[in-house]
Design a protein around this motif. Structure first.
Motif, PDB file in Angstrom:
ATOM      1  N   SER A  11       0.812  -1.214   0.000  1.00  0.00           N
ATOM      2  CA  SER A  11       0.000   0.000   0.000  1.00  0.00           C
ATOM      3  C   SER A  11       0.846   1.265   0.000  1.00  0.00           C
ATOM      4  O   SER A  11       2.082   1.216  -0.004  1.00  0.00           O
ATOM      5  CB  SER A  11      -0.913   0.006   1.234  1.00  0.00           C
ATOM      6  N   HIS A  12       0.150   2.402   0.051  1.00  0.00           N
ATOM      7  CA  HIS A  12       0.817   3.712   0.053  1.00  0.00           C
ATOM      8  C   HIS A  12       1.757   3.856   1.246  1.00  0.00           C
ATOM      9  O   HIS A  12       2.764   4.563   1.154  1.00  0.00           O
ATOM     10  CB  HIS A  12      -0.229   4.835   0.085  1.00  0.00           C
ATOM     11  N   ASP A  13       1.448   3.211   2.368  1.00  0.00           N
ATOM     12  CA  ASP A  13       2.279   3.363   3.564  1.00  0.00           C
ATOM     13  C   ASP A  13       3.685   2.817   3.373  1.00  0.00           C
ATOM     14  O   ASP A  13       4.586   3.160   4.138  1.00  0.00           O
ATOM     15  CB  ASP A  13       1.622   2.639   4.753  1.00  0.00           C
ATOM     16  N   GLU A  14       3.887   1.967   2.370  1.00  0.00           N
ATOM     17  CA  GLU A  14       5.200   1.347   2.176  1.00  0.00           C
ATOM     18  C   GLU A  14       6.117   2.166   1.273  1.00  0.00           C
ATOM     19  O   GLU A  14       7.266   1.797   1.054  1.00  0.00           O
ATOM     20  CB  GLU A  14       5.034  -0.057   1.588  1.00  0.00           C
ATOM     21  N   VAL A  15       5.616   3.269   0.707  1.00  0.00           N
ATOM     22  CA  VAL A  15       6.417   4.011  -0.275  1.00  0.00           C
ATOM     23  C   VAL A  15       6.475   5.505   0.070  1.00  0.00           C
ATOM     24  O   VAL A  15       6.555   6.365  -0.803  1.00  0.00           O
ATOM     25  CB  VAL A  15       5.873   3.815  -1.709  1.00  0.00           C
ATOM     26  N   VAL A  16       6.458   5.813   1.380  1.00  0.00           N
ATOM     27  CA  VAL A  16       6.544   7.206   1.842  1.00  0.00           C
ATOM     28  C   VAL A  16       7.499   7.290   3.031  1.00  0.00           C
ATOM     29  O   VAL A  16       7.941   6.274   3.559  1.00  0.00           O
ATOM     30  CB  VAL A  16       5.156   7.757   2.273  1.00  0.00           C
ATOM     31  N   HIS A  17       7.786   8.516   3.437  1.00  0.00           N
ATOM     32  CA  HIS A  17       8.543   8.796   4.666  1.00  0.00           C
ATOM     33  C   HIS A  17       9.904   8.105   4.701  1.00  0.00           C
ATOM     34  O   HIS A  17      10.307   7.517   5.698  1.00  0.00           O
ATOM     35  CB  HIS A  17       7.723   8.395   5.904  1.00  0.00           C
TER      36      HIS A  17
END
Length: 636
Positions: free
Chosen positions: A435-441
């Protein structure tokens, strides 16, 4: 303009009793602003829940925002509902509620049930409508065939504001309609069965990605009116693509015009910050024990399924709802009545939510983003479960990414990371999320999580995807992952579509298309996705070579597939594989094919020998391409 409010109500006594009991799940038909005709005069009926208010008036551009002109009437039944009809207030009028609190404060609040809001950063509600002449009847009648747990569900997760923008005006967001014209043919080509929109409910703070909602019943005006979102959903449906919506019942922001301290009291949230304040997101937690709040939230879930024809809801941050000590240190939380850490009110709410959703819409799915080992998240409530249709398999995601991040030379020491998921894979109805959480920050894009040079990165990612799509469970891939977006996701700019002009990225996109097609056309990959009968390990102990072999099984033996993963950059010649039946086996998909930017080591059809191997009566020797996955099927 008549500066009077007329006594009028859409509530029956039964409506009010259901609301007070927390059992009214279509409150949007009663609360909010309803443009209608009363005694041959057009105007708007307003209704708002503010039980601790001293007075409530409607202010707006139709009365110069004057708080003294349009006072609502409090109902006699101790429901806390203020209501009234104001003649001549048209559709599109901007308004707020001026709430005088018990302590004399004046609060200007947006309407919790508003169907439309002004475009942020403006904060007024608008008199709106969700009337739309739908043209997706074919889909709605047969969507049970697309949404069933024995059907292929491959989800493309996207953020509307950053999926694509106009190259001429990169600072401008595309409208729902403009997105429809681009997105529908793209999803159809890529082969995904469903899309999942990150929250499209109105939110004031754009960098929250939509997870800090103020307008629970309104599609974000940033992209256009609600009817345009309906058009987008309709066009997806007419092309046999389902639509899941992210839904956030776990917390809400403290914006002055929002739900926080709505009538001067802690109406929607708990009063005690140990229960009512969310330290991770500086937001506020709904009081799930309050009947009217439960009815508000469940009505909201039903609303998106009813008015917007959504095919399911992915429920955000369920773990934060289930545990009273979530992200809290000792002394910062209040135990439940039995001294435990479980939020019994939230558990009860989630069960009732799922019962209400499935009672009204048997052919949709609710999907929990839940990261702990809470038992029975996707099991029926009558067996003690929470009643969700599916649950995100966060453990699989973490283990898989950690394994693939490693240089292949070290993978043999971490072989259990890639095999462990099948120990618990059938405890829940799992969806496998990237998901998006794996490709930010600072976590890097998926392609840059992979080790090695450019060729190896793409080979690794193709192998990962093949493993994901042949593993038990449904699938979710965040936008950009399908073509190897190199930059981390940025909510404020478009994906890098120009990358598709380069062979590695174009090859990866072609591979994902073929992978989706394989998933949708091979019953063994979906018919028994949530049953141990649909999966069998054949070789899970060859850690020295980092080779995995497993079968996927459908209802018919003829549909069985053999999956082989070689997760090092070494070609394995004459590698013997145990096979379930005699006959000839052909490769349906080879992630190393040249058309995918692979090395082009192809496997010819091979006949099984009556040679006992891997506890199977038949076997054959294969050449395993480097960093690759193969899917084989008996053809004759």
């Amino acid at each position: 303009m008549h500066n009077t409010v007329e006594v009028f109500s859409l509530f029956t006594d039964f409506d009010v009793s259901l609301f007070k009991a927390g059992k009214h799940f279509k409150l949007y038909e009663k609360f909010g602003a309803h443009h209608l005709e009363k005694e041959e005069r057009k105007g708007t009926y307003f209704a708002v829940w503010a039980p601790n208010a001293r007075s409530v008036s409607v202010i707006g551009d139709f009365n110069g925002w004057n708080p003294h002109l349009h006072h609502l009437y409090i109902r006699w039944d101790a429901s806390g509902i203020w209501e009234g009809f104001i003649p001549d207030v048209p559709l599109g009028a901007n308004y707020k509620y001026l709430i005088k609190t018990a302590t004399g404060e004046n609060l200007e609040k947006g309407d919790p049930f508003a169907l439309v809001w002004e475009t942020p950063p403006k904060t007024a509600s608008k008199v709106g409508t969700t009337w739309y002449e739908w043209k997706d009847q074919d889909w709605m009648e047969k969507r049970h065939l697309h949404n069933g747990l024995d059907r292929p569900i491959s989800v493309y997760e996207l953020h509307l504001g950053s999926w694509m923008r106009d190259p001429e005006h990169p600072d401008h967001l595309l409208s729902y309609g403009q997105i429809a014209d681009k997105l529908v043919p793209y999803i159809k080509e890529a082969g995904f069965t469903h899309v999942e929109f990150m929250p499209i409910m109105e939110h004031p703070y754009y960098p929250s990605w939509g997870y800090q909602v103020t307008g629970y019943f309104a599609a974000s005006a940033r992209y256009g009116p609600p009817q345009e979102l309906m058009y987008l959903i309709e066009q997806l449906h007419r092309n046999d693509i389902g639509v899941f919506l992210d839904w956030v019942p776990s917390h809400f922001p403290g914006d002055a015009h929002g739900l926080y301290r709505f009538d001067g009291s802690h109406l929607y949230e708990h009063q005690d910050p140990r229960q009512g304040y969310h330290p991770d997101w500086s937001s506020y937690i709904f009081n799930y024990g309050r009947n009217e709040v439960r009815a508000f939230l469940i009505s909201n879930a039903i609303f998106w399924l009813d008015r917007f024809h959504a095919d399911g809801l992915r429920v955000d941050a369920v773990a934060s709802m289930l545990y009273l000590d979530y992200s809290r240190n000792a002394g910062e939380w209040i135990p439940n009545e039995y001294g435990g850490r479980e939020n019994l009110e939230a558990v009860s709410f989630l069960k009732e939510l799922n019962e209400a959703v499935y009672a009204n819409f048997a052919d949709v799915q609710t999907i929990a983003e839940e990261s702990t080992a809470w038992p029975g998240v996707s099991r029926p409530t009558f067996t003690g479960g929470l009643g969700f249709g599916m649950k995100w398999m966060m453990g699989w995601m973490h283990d898989t990414l950690n394994y693939f991040k490693q240089d292949p030379v070290y993978r043999k020491y971490n072989h259990q990371q890639i095999t462990f998921s099948t120990v618990y894979a059938f405890h829940e109805n799992f969806m496998l999320p990237l998901s998006h959480d794996e490709v930010v920050h600072g976590k890097h894009s998926l392609i840059y999580k992979m080790p090695g040079d450019e060729w190896q990165r793409f080979a690794n990612l193709r192998a990962l995807y093949l493993y994901m799509f042949t593993h038990s469970g449904t699938k979710l891939l965040f936008m950009g992952g399908e073509f190897g977006q190199t930059a981390e996701w940025d909510y404020n700019q478009s994906l890098d579509w120009h990358l598709l002009n380069f062979p590695p990225h174009e090859g990866l996109f072609r591979f994902v298309k073929d992978l989706n097609n394989l998933y949708k056309t091979q019953p063994a990959l979906y018919e028994k996705s949530f049953s141990p009968e649909g999966f069998e390990w054949v070789e899970l102990g060859d850690h020295e070579n980092s080779v995995l072999v497993y079968y996927r099984k459908g209802r018919s033996e003829k549909d069985d597939l053999v999956v082989i993963l070689n997760l090092t950059p070494v070609v394995r010649y004459y590698y013997r594989i145990g096979l379930p039946h005699k006959g000839t086996y052909e490769v349906l998909l080879n992630s190393d094919d040249k058309v995918y930017f692979g090395s082009g080591i192809n496997c010819e059809p091979i006949k099984a020998e009556p040679y006992h191997w891997m506890n199977k009566a038949y076997s054959a020797k294969f050449t395993l391409p480097p960093l690759s996955g193969l899917v084989l099927k008996r053809t004759r």
